[in-house]
Design a protein around this motif. Structure first.
Motif, PDB file in Angstrom:
ATOM      1  N   TRP A 148       0.824  -1.213   0.000  1.00 20.72           N
ATOM      2  CA  TRP A 148       0.000   0.000   0.000  1.00 20.72           C
ATOM      3  C   TRP A 148       0.861   1.266   0.000  1.00 20.72           C
ATOM      4  N   ILE A 149       1.943   1.268   0.749  1.00 19.46           N
ATOM      5  CA  ILE A 149       2.790   2.458   0.859  1.00 19.46           C
ATOM      6  C   ILE A 149       3.382   2.876  -0.487  1.00 19.46           C
ATOM      7  N   GLY A 150       3.690   1.901  -1.332  1.00 14.90           N
ATOM      8  CA  GLY A 150       4.213   2.222  -2.655  1.00 14.90           C
ATOM      9  C   GLY A 150       3.173   2.930  -3.507  1.00 14.90           C
ATOM     10  N   MET A 151       1.943   2.448  -3.452  1.00 18.09           N
ATOM     11  CA  MET A 151       0.857   3.064  -4.210  1.00 18.09           C
ATOM     12  C   MET A 151       0.497   4.436  -3.647  1.00 18.09           C
ATOM     13  N   ALA A 152       0.513   4.545  -2.346  1.00 13.02           N
ATOM     14  CA  ALA A 152       0.037   5.758  -1.696  1.00 13.02           C
ATOM     15  C   ALA A 152       1.084   6.851  -1.543  1.00 13.02           C
ATOM     16  N   ALA A 153       2.358   6.497  -1.503  1.00  8.47           N
ATOM     17  CA  ALA A 153       3.347   7.496  -1.096  1.00  8.47           C
ATOM     18  C   ALA A 153       4.524   7.697  -2.024  1.00  8.47           C
ATOM     19  N   VAL A 154       4.835   6.731  -2.890  1.00  3.70           N
ATOM     20  CA  VAL A 154       5.976   6.906  -3.796  1.00  3.70           C
ATOM     21  C   VAL A 154       5.553   7.834  -4.931  1.00  3.70           C
ATOM     22  N   THR A 155       6.240   8.952  -5.045  1.00  3.04           N
ATOM     23  CA  THR A 155       5.893   9.930  -6.075  1.00  3.04           C
ATOM     24  C   THR A 155       6.799   9.868  -7.287  1.00  3.04           C
ATOM     25  N   GLN A 156       7.976   9.265  -7.113  1.00  2.00           N
ATOM     26  CA  GLN A 156       8.909   9.174  -8.232  1.00  2.00           C
ATOM     27  C   GLN A 156       9.801   7.958  -8.050  1.00  2.00           C
ATOM     28  N   LEU A 157      10.045   7.292  -9.176  1.00  2.00           N
ATOM     29  CA  LEU A 157      10.960   6.157  -9.191  1.00  2.00           C
ATOM     30  C   LEU A 157      11.867   6.315 -10.393  1.00  2.00           C
ATOM     31  N   ASN A 158      13.153   6.432 -10.131  1.00  5.74           N
ATOM     32  CA  ASN A 158      14.148   6.509 -11.193  1.00  5.74           C
ATOM     33  C   ASN A 158      14.960   5.226 -11.119  1.00  5.74           C
ATOM     34  N   GLY A 159      14.616   4.274 -11.981  1.00  5.73           N
ATOM     35  CA  GLY A 159      15.245   2.965 -11.957  1.00  5.73           C
ATOM     36  C   GLY A 159      14.191   1.894 -12.056  1.00  5.73           C
ATOM     37  N   SER A 160      14.578   0.682 -11.750  1.00  3.57           N
ATOM     38  CA  SER A 160      13.698  -0.465 -11.915  1.00  3.57           C
ATOM     39  C   SER A 160      12.858  -0.733 -10.671  1.00  3.57           C
ATOM     40  N   TYR A 161      11.563  -0.884 -10.891  1.00  5.09           N
ATOM     41  CA  TYR A 161      10.636  -1.293  -9.837  1.00  5.09           C
ATOM     42  C   TYR A 161      11.099  -2.616  -9.225  1.00  5.09           C
ATOM     43  N   PHE A 162      11.568  -3.535 -10.072  1.00  2.00           N
ATOM     44  CA  PHE A 162      11.998  -4.844  -9.595  1.00  2.00           C
ATOM     45  C   PHE A 162      13.266  -4.758  -8.745  1.00  2.00           C
ATOM     46  N   THR A 163      14.111  -3.799  -9.014  1.00  2.00           N
ATOM     47  CA  THR A 163      15.282  -3.570  -8.170  1.00  2.00           C
ATOM     48  C   THR A 163      14.841  -3.181  -6.769  1.00  2.00           C
ATOM     49  N   VAL A 164      13.845  -2.321  -6.680  1.00  2.00           N
ATOM     50  CA  VAL A 164      13.340  -1.902  -5.369  1.00  2.00           C
ATOM     51  C   VAL A 164      12.680  -3.086  -4.655  1.00  2.00           C
ATOM     52  N   MET A 165      12.019  -3.960  -5.402  1.00  2.00           N
ATOM     53  CA  MET A 165      11.405  -5.151  -4.804  1.00  2.00           C
ATOM     54  C   MET A 165      12.451  -6.150  -4.320  1.00  2.00           C
ATOM     55  N   GLY A 166      13.665  -6.104  -4.880  1.00  2.00           N
ATOM     56  CA  GLY A 166      14.726  -6.963  -4.378  1.00  2.00           C
ATOM     57  C   GLY A 166      15.390  -7.877  -5.380  1.00  2.00           C
TER      58      GLY A 166
END
Length: 109
Positions: free
Chosen positions: A63-81
């Motif tokens: 939920w926090i990713g949907m509600a609070a992340v305003t910008q991602l520079n790079g891979s979503y999958f990298t952030v997931m691990g």
């Protein structure tokens, strides 16, 4: 509260080793920006999503990713691990692992 209203780097490292001892390590970096969060939002996330087992104490897929992340520079999958785009390249190019993808039609078909 330390992530609220700030950007931070997420670095995910991977090491691939085959049965012959050949190995390759790599990393990928993403920059994640959170909007300013209200105290109740942080409490809701901690109480309902139990982020204590996650690096950085959050899951971008939660939920926090949907509600609070305003910008991602790079891979979503990298952030997931697991930076699957880089893993794919390493496996197919450096370890000669054939990756079969079905149901994809080539332009000439």
């Amino acid at each position: 509260m330390k992530l609220s209203g700030r950007s931070h780097e997420v670095v995910t490292g991977v090491c691939v080793t085959d049965e012959h001892g050949k190995s390759e390590a790599f990393e990928d970096v993403a920059l994640v920006t959170f909007r300013n969060l209200q105290k109740w939002e942080i409490e809701h996330y901690v109480d309902n999503y139990k982020p204590f087992d996650k690096a950085g104490s959050y899951g971008i897929q939660d939920w926090i990713g949907m509600a609070a992340v305003t910008q991602l520079n790079g891979s979503y999958f990298t952030v997931m691990g697991l930076p699957v785009h880089k893993l794919y390249q390493v496996l197919t190019h450096n370890f000669s692992v054939p990756m079969i993808i079905t149901n994809i039609k080539k332009n000439d078909e």
